[in-house]
Motif scaffolding. Sequence first.
Motif, PDB file in Angstrom:
ATOM      1  N   GLY A 166       0.417 -13.177 -21.466  1.00  0.00           N
ATOM      2  CA  GLY A 166       0.888 -13.498 -20.112  1.00  0.00           C
ATOM      3  C   GLY A 166      -0.064 -12.917 -19.093  1.00  0.00           C
ATOM      4  O   GLY A 166      -0.619 -11.839 -19.303  1.00  0.00           O
ATOM      5  N   LEU A 167      -0.277 -13.663 -18.001  1.00  0.00           N
ATOM      6  CA  LEU A 167      -1.142 -13.170 -16.929  1.00  0.00           C
ATOM      7  C   LEU A 167      -0.703 -13.822 -15.634  1.00  0.00           C
ATOM      8  O   LEU A 167      -0.648 -15.050 -15.538  1.00  0.00           O
ATOM      9  N   ALA A 168      -0.353 -13.003 -14.659  1.00  0.00           N
ATOM     10  CA  ALA A 168       0.040 -13.547 -13.355  1.00  0.00           C
ATOM     11  C   ALA A 168      -0.620 -12.736 -12.258  1.00  0.00           C
ATOM     12  O   ALA A 168      -0.844 -11.531 -12.412  1.00  0.00           O
ATOM     13  N   ALA A 169      -0.942 -13.433 -11.165  1.00  0.00           N
ATOM     14  CA  ALA A 169      -1.636 -12.764 -10.064  1.00  0.00           C
ATOM     15  C   ALA A 169      -1.028 -13.169  -8.737  1.00  0.00           C
ATOM     16  O   ALA A 169      -0.521 -14.282  -8.584  1.00  0.00           O
ATOM     17  N   GLY A 170      -1.039 -12.252  -7.778  1.00  0.00           N
ATOM     18  CA  GLY A 170      -0.559 -12.560  -6.424  1.00  0.00           C
ATOM     19  C   GLY A 170      -1.465 -11.892  -5.406  1.00  0.00           C
ATOM     20  O   GLY A 170      -2.089 -10.877  -5.711  1.00  0.00           O
ATOM     21  N   GLU A 171      -1.543 -12.475  -4.221  1.00  0.00           N
ATOM     22  CA  GLU A 171      -2.435 -11.916  -3.195  1.00  0.00           C
ATOM     23  C   GLU A 171      -1.710 -10.960  -2.271  1.00  0.00           C
ATOM     24  O   GLU A 171      -0.511 -11.074  -2.055  1.00  0.00           O
ATOM     25  N   LEU A 172      -2.459 -10.033  -1.709  1.00  0.00           N
ATOM     26  CA  LEU A 172      -1.907  -9.083  -0.736  1.00  0.00           C
ATOM     27  C   LEU A 172      -2.479  -9.379   0.641  1.00  0.00           C
ATOM     28  O   LEU A 172      -3.667  -9.683   0.769  1.00  0.00           O
ATOM     29  N   THR A 173      -1.641  -9.248   1.656  1.00  0.00           N
ATOM     30  CA  THR A 173      -2.126  -9.442   3.023  1.00  0.00           C
ATOM     31  C   THR A 173      -2.937  -8.219   3.455  1.00  0.00           C
ATOM     32  O   THR A 173      -2.498  -7.090   3.268  1.00  0.00           O
ATOM     33  N   GLN A 174      -4.108  -8.494   4.019  1.00  0.00           N
ATOM     34  CA  GLN A 174      -4.931  -7.394   4.553  1.00  0.00           C
ATOM     35  C   GLN A 174      -4.635  -7.299   6.053  1.00  0.00           C
ATOM     36  O   GLN A 174      -4.772  -8.281   6.769  1.00  0.00           O
ATOM     37  N   HIS A 175      -4.216  -6.139   6.500  1.00  0.00           N
ATOM     38  CA  HIS A 175      -3.960  -5.946   7.938  1.00  0.00           C
ATOM     39  C   HIS A 175      -5.123  -5.186   8.553  1.00  0.00           C
ATOM     40  O   HIS A 175      -5.526  -4.143   8.030  1.00  0.00           O
ATOM     41  N   TYR A 176      -5.645  -5.733   9.656  1.00  0.00           N
ATOM     42  CA  TYR A 176      -6.764  -5.078  10.356  1.00  0.00           C
ATOM     43  C   TYR A 176      -6.335  -4.754  11.786  1.00  0.00           C
ATOM     44  O   TYR A 176      -6.704  -5.478  12.717  1.00  0.00           O
ATOM     45  N   PRO A 177      -5.553  -3.694  11.999  1.00  0.00           N
ATOM     46  CA  PRO A 177      -5.031  -3.437  13.348  1.00  0.00           C
ATOM     47  C   PRO A 177      -6.130  -3.178  14.379  1.00  0.00           C
ATOM     48  O   PRO A 177      -5.946  -3.470  15.548  1.00  0.00           O
ATOM     49  N   ARG A 178      -7.241  -2.621  13.961  1.00  0.00           N
ATOM     50  CA  ARG A 178      -8.386  -2.396  14.858  1.00  0.00           C
ATOM     51  C   ARG A 178      -9.661  -2.517  14.032  1.00  0.00           C
ATOM     52  O   ARG A 178      -9.602  -2.402  12.807  1.00  0.00           O
ATOM     53  N   PRO A 179     -10.818  -2.690  14.677  1.00  0.00           N
ATOM     54  CA  PRO A 179     -12.057  -2.763  13.888  1.00  0.00           C
ATOM     55  C   PRO A 179     -12.221  -1.525  13.006  1.00  0.00           C
ATOM     56  O   PRO A 179     -12.027  -0.404  13.476  1.00  0.00           O
ATOM     57  N   GLY A 180     -12.521  -1.744  11.746  1.00  0.00           N
ATOM     58  CA  GLY A 180     -12.738  -0.620  10.828  1.00  0.00           C
ATOM     59  C   GLY A 180     -11.469  -0.076  10.183  1.00  0.00           C
ATOM     60  O   GLY A 180     -11.531   0.794   9.318  1.00  0.00           O
ATOM     61  N   TRP A 181     -10.293  -0.568  10.626  1.00  0.00           N
ATOM     62  CA  TRP A 181      -9.041  -0.111  10.017  1.00  0.00           C
ATOM     63  C   TRP A 181      -8.565  -1.160   9.017  1.00  0.00           C
ATOM     64  O   TRP A 181      -8.585  -2.349   9.319  1.00  0.00           O
ATOM     65  N   ILE A 182      -8.118  -0.728   7.840  1.00  0.00           N
ATOM     66  CA  ILE A 182      -7.549  -1.673   6.863  1.00  0.00           C
ATOM     67  C   ILE A 182      -6.256  -1.084   6.316  1.00  0.00           C
ATOM     68  O   ILE A 182      -6.236   0.063   5.851  1.00  0.00           O
ATOM     69  N   GLU A 183      -5.190  -1.863   6.387  1.00  0.00           N
ATOM     70  CA  GLU A 183      -3.888  -1.380   5.926  1.00  0.00           C
ATOM     71  C   GLU A 183      -3.183  -2.430   5.060  1.00  0.00           C
ATOM     72  O   GLU A 183      -3.475  -3.617   5.164  1.00  0.00           O
ATOM     73  N   HIS A 184      -2.268  -1.937   4.202  1.00  0.00           N
ATOM     74  CA  HIS A 184      -1.406  -2.818   3.411  1.00  0.00           C
ATOM     75  C   HIS A 184       0.045  -2.489   3.718  1.00  0.00           C
ATOM     76  O   HIS A 184       0.367  -1.332   4.004  1.00  0.00           O
TER      77      HIS A 184
END
Length: 500
Positions: free
Chosen positions: A28-46
Amino acid sequence: MAKYILGIDEGTTGARTFIIDENSNVLGLAAGELTQHYPRPGWIEHDPMEILTVQYETMRAALRQAKLTPADLTAVAITNQRETALVWEKDTGRPIYNAIVWASRQSTPVVEKWVEKGLADKIEESTGLIPDAYYSASKIAWILDNVEGARERAEKGELLAGTIDTWLIWNLTGRKSFVTDVSNGARTMMMSMEDLDWDAELLEAYGIPRHLLADIVPSDSIFGDIEASFGSPVPIASVLGDQQAGLFGQAAYSPGQCKMTYGTAGVFDINVGAEVARVDGLTASVAWKVQGQKTYEIEGVLFAMGKTMQWLRDDLNLIHAAPDSEWYAGQVPDTGGVYLVPAFTGLGAPAWDPYARAVIAGISNATTRLHIIRAAVESMAYQTRDLVDAFLASGLHAIPELRVDGGAVKNNLLCQLQADILQIPVVRPRISEATVFGTMLLSGLTTGIFESLDHLASQWQAERVFEPQQSKDWADAHYHGWREARELTMGWTKKIGQEI
Ligand code: ADP
């Protein structure tokens, strides 16, 4: 009775779940995507709740595909994006802020403050890491400083903090287990490499209370079971950060055995044995603690590996897809003296220069796009030699061969070039998913499906071995050209007075 292992692979761009049997067949193999949040330049959050939802969905989908229920599983294994950290409420399980992703730069001022306080030497001595916003500690401190009332609530014991493995385990076990493993702990900039426990002096200096943090346990612990979330008491029997899982999956159980992962970024890891070792330009870390034995590693991260192919594809429109690079690069015998040094965001290990910017050097009238594409492919091999040479300069261990994985190693030209430039065999394994297989194999060891590390090492199989076909003189002359080109990139933004 057949034995089944469920492997959780929680990455930066998405979550995946694998199910294998004891013969490593994928059922079995399943995959899902995560939303990348970029609140400001250089910031990355999940969003931490999305991480759970997407991961749980892939777990259910993989079970359905394998026609299994949780009750059929023998073990659950976890590998995860490292360094990414979050803080949540102990009572409700609600995060007080998004998870701050490893690549996010928002806590840089926090680290600068720590360095100004004179903590740099202590940090490097205890954790093996050069102070940087990349590691979890400053991300947690940033959340405590920037979310209203957080520091007070942390002092009162109302909050918990952790890396993604801890967040998954706490939720999967119905909030019963609050733990992390040594390989994840090693990337927080809070763990003493010698003691494999939180460094009390550093926590004090950072202002992070100990009761906010999980207990650090060996990588082959029973981390709890998933009954609360999946209805059956299946043990979580392995946790490894992604790069250490890759090293384990490449069966690098002896000192001097190493792997290079050619993904978007490139990561080199080498097993250095039971004692902490340090190498100029590379970081020292813990590989794992398994069967009571500590294993240390040396690591080097390259910011642009497959990334350079994406640039050729998306920004220069020189290729339609990354795999095309092999065909184009193969149309010319060499680059005609052209070098592409992909220091797009500065240079990582071993040169460490945030001011460096990329160059394409040696262009003449005869240069065509084929030469540029070939130079881009070659840049992956030269950067790897930068890391291997930095390690060899330490005299710690010889490197008899390089085991390779990641998306770009399907490129045969790259693998052959790598062998030529390093002058050692480059070995591509049969199982290309070294990371998630690494943690799944470890959980099989913990639960007795596999009998020993020797047994796992004997199961590891090469798909293809690339032997060097060029002479040492050829390799040294070409590498010399690369070093000259690399020199040109250094200090660039400073030289032209540009802010970084
Ligand atoms: P990650 O897990 O870091 O997202 P992967 O291991 O999936 O990355 O590898 C994808 C990277 O490899 C991309 O940057 C892509 O450009 C590159 N890549 C994929 N196939 C090839 C190829 N045949 N030749 C060169 N680069 C490739």
